[in-house]
Write an enzyme that holds these catalytic residues in place. Structure first.
Site, short mmCIF file in Angstrom:
data_model
loop_
_atom_site.label_atom_id
_atom_site.label_comp_id
_atom_site.label_asym_id
_atom_site.label_seq_id
_atom_site.Cartn_x
_atom_site.Cartn_y
_atom_site.Cartn_z
N CYS A 1 4.13 -7.00 -2.82
CA CYS A 1 4.11 -8.48 -2.33
C CYS A 1 4.57 -10.10 -2.74
CB CYS A 1 2.48 -9.16 -1.55
SG CYS A 1 1.44 -7.62 -0.78
N HIS B 1 2.11 -16.21 -0.67
CA HIS B 1 1.63 -15.17 0.94
C HIS B 1 1.17 -15.27 1.62
CE1 HIS B 1 1.96 -11.35 0.81
NE2 HIS B 1 1.22 -10.47 0.41
N ASN C 1 1.76 -10.01 7.53
CA ASN C 1 1.93 -9.34 6.08
C ASN C 1 3.55 -8.70 6.19
OD1 ASN C 1 2.42 -9.11 3.38
ND2 ASN C 1 0.30 -8.42 3.40
O1 UT7 Z 1 -0.56 -8.13 0.32
C1 UT7 Z 1 -1.12 -7.78 -0.45
C2 UT7 Z 1 -2.39 -7.84 -0.83
N1 UT7 Z 1 -2.76 -7.56 0.36
C3 UT7 Z 1 -3.82 -8.19 0.65
O2 UT7 Z 1 -4.33 -9.53 -0.45
C4 UT7 Z 1 -5.49 -7.65 1.37
C5 UT7 Z 1 -6.93 -8.21 0.87
N2 UT7 Z 1 -7.48 -7.67 1.79
C6 UT7 Z 1 -7.75 -8.07 3.25
O3 UT7 Z 1 -7.74 -9.30 3.51
C7 UT7 Z 1 -9.74 -8.07 4.01
O4 UT7 Z 1 -10.69 -7.52 3.23
C8 UT7 Z 1 -8.69 -7.29 4.81
C9 UT7 Z 1 -8.29 -7.80 6.36
C10 UT7 Z 1 -7.87 -5.86 4.54
C11 UT7 Z 1 -10.06 -6.38 5.07
O5 UT7 Z 1 -11.46 -7.52 6.15
P1 UT7 Z 1 -12.22 -7.78 5.05
O6 UT7 Z 1 -13.55 -8.25 5.66
O7 UT7 Z 1 -12.97 -7.11 3.60
O8 UT7 Z 1 -12.84 -6.42 5.56
P2 UT7 Z 1 -13.73 -5.15 5.52
O9 UT7 Z 1 -13.28 -3.92 4.36
O10 UT7 Z 1 -15.34 -5.79 3.90
O11 UT7 Z 1 -14.99 -4.40 6.36
C12 UT7 Z 1 -15.32 -5.01 7.38
C13 UT7 Z 1 -16.20 -4.28 8.30
C14 UT7 Z 1 -16.39 -2.56 8.02
O12 UT7 Z 1 -16.83 -2.24 9.08
P3 UT7 Z 1 -18.71 -2.03 8.25
O13 UT7 Z 1 -18.27 -0.49 7.40
O14 UT7 Z 1 -19.11 -3.43 8.09
O15 UT7 Z 1 -19.69 -1.79 9.71
C15 UT7 Z 1 -14.44 -2.20 8.56
O16 UT7 Z 1 -14.62 -0.65 8.86
O17 UT7 Z 1 -14.83 -4.20 9.65
C16 UT7 Z 1 -13.93 -3.35 10.29
N3 UT7 Z 1 -13.04 -2.90 9.74
C17 UT7 Z 1 -12.33 -2.72 10.99
N4 UT7 Z 1 -12.68 -3.61 12.05
C18 UT7 Z 1 -12.50 -4.12 13.92
C19 UT7 Z 1 -12.04 -2.32 8.92
N5 UT7 Z 1 -10.76 -3.07 9.16
C20 UT7 Z 1 -10.70 -3.31 10.89
C21 UT7 Z 1 -10.14 -3.33 12.52
N6 UT7 Z 1 -10.72 -4.03 13.52
N7 UT7 Z 1 -9.26 -3.74 11.99
#
Ligand code: UT7
Length: 333
Positions: A114, A254, A284
């Site tokens: 990225c 980004h 993204n």
């Molecule tokens: O571009 C290059 C670099 N990349 C980035 O900068 C991305 C950085 N990371 C992020 O933007 C975020 O971490 C994500 C968008 C990928 C994920 O968001 P988050 O708020 O960090 O969610 P999480 O991984 O902490 O997951 C929270 C919950 C989990 O469920 P439990 O374990 O709390 O029951 C996940 O399983 O959300 C769940 N989850 C979803 N639920 C519905 C993960 N993906 C989804 C989804 N829909 N698509």
């Protein structure tokens, strides 16, 4: 002293749009979750299996040539930032140059995920500032849909396909790239990568069966590093150049997650009206996000505007660029 200024921008997105509602039908997710956690509402995905990253780049660079009045044969150097090259080798930059008729250019692919576009911008600028070249094209292009597992809800909702391109030319009025700070830390490898297809895990039946040709991301860890590093490097480049929040006209960050962008703006002390955003429409697009943002907002930018560009991505890689916008535009083209 000669500065390297962006003198034209262009972009390309595949026609096909996949909305959050479309994803609700194939994975366990909701529009509400995707919108609140990321800011994304839709993304463009290439449906034609015969099309590749170079095809998006052809469209973007042809438009760049049209807008700037530049013939492809005038391009001295073309740098293409991507993690989804057409093939492992030769470089997609070379394939692109052949397709558009840039017969006098040399070029290469740049792998910094990225941050690829800002790495490319800083690199290309050196060739202008030294007086060696007059026309350098930087392309950020990624067809992320080709390395995404559409059964993995943690990654498939985030990424999209897209490409942006800019032209760098010499400027004697002090416009253009003023400064940059770039970083890399390969210890980030475990948190964001694609395991197979390289020399470590060559493609095999096993790598395919074990889904090793898809993006693996540990979202929370990447999120924490992204928030901290993108915010810090953006604040640092302001400090280094004696810029207050009032001096900054726009933040071009980004587009990985709306919350990361907002945290960066907050650390810089920059109000939301100065934050350029299109993540809601494109998701993204990895190396594509920053030139696509410049393309979308080109009509709003004025000569002399102070712009901070910042990015964070796989590697880890991150950095910020301070530039003074070099021209006024009437309308998006
Ligand atoms: O571009 C290059 C670099 N990349 C980035 O900068 C991305 C950085 N990371 C992020 O933007 C975020 O971490 C994500 C968008 C990928 C994920 O968001 P988050 O708020 O960090 O969610 P999480 O991984 O902490 O997951 C929270 C919950 C989990 O469920 P439990 O374990 O709390 O029951 C996940 O399983 O959300 C769940 N989850 C979803 N639920 C519905 C993960 N993906 C989804 C989804 N829909 N698509």
């Amino acid at each position: 002293m000669i500065k390297a200024a962006i003198t034209a921008v262009a972009g390309f997105l595949p026609d096909n749009i996949v909305t959050n509602a479309d994803l609700e039908k194939i994975i366990d997710t909701t529009d509400e979750w995707i919108t609140t956690r990321t800011g994304i509402q839709q993304r463009h995905i290439e449906k034609d299996p015969k099309k590749a990253t170079s095809d998006m780049a052809v469209e973007a660079v042809n438009l760049l040539c049209k807008k700037s009045g530049m013939k492809p044969t005038e391009i001295d150097l073309l740098i293409l930032a991507t993690v989804t090259p057409d093939m492992v080798f030769p470089a997609t930059a070379n394939i692109l140059c052949a397709k558009i008729g840039a017969t006098n250019a040399w070029g290469f692919d740049l792998s910094a995920a990225c941050s690829g576009f800002i790495y490319g911008l800083a690199t290309g600028a050196q060739f202008i500032e030294t007086g060696r070249y007059k026309k350098v094209v930087i392309v950020g292009a990624d067809m992320m849909s080709r390395i995404i597992d559409y059964e993995d809800r943690t990654t498939c909702v985030i990424f999209g396909d897209g490409c942006g391109a800019i032209l760098l030319e010499p400027n004697n009025e002090g416009m253009g790239i003023q400064d940059f700070i770039l970083h890399a830390d390969g210890n980030g490898v475990n948190y964001l990568h694609m395991k197979a297809g390289g020399s470590l895990n060559p493609s095999s039946m096993d790598t395919v069966t074990n889904k090793m040709h898809y993006v693996h991301q540990e979202g929370q860890t990447v999120f924490k590093h992204a928030v901290y590093n993108m915010a810090e490097v953006s604040a640092k480049i302001m400090e280094k150049n004696n810029l207050t929040a009032d001096d900054v006209n726009y933040l071009v960050a980004h587009q990985a997650n709306k919350r990361i962008i907002e945290a960066t703006a907050s650390r810089m002390g920059v109000g939301s009206e100065k934050v350029l955003m299109n993540i809601q429409r494109y998701g993204n697009t990895t190396a594509g996000t920053i030139p696509l943002l410049l393309w979308d907002y080109e009509h709003q930018l004025k000569k002399g505007d102070n712009i901070i560009i910042s990015a964070f991505g796989g590697g880890f890689t991150w950095g910020a660029i301070y530039l003074k916008w070099a021209y006024d535009t009437k309308a998006k083209a």
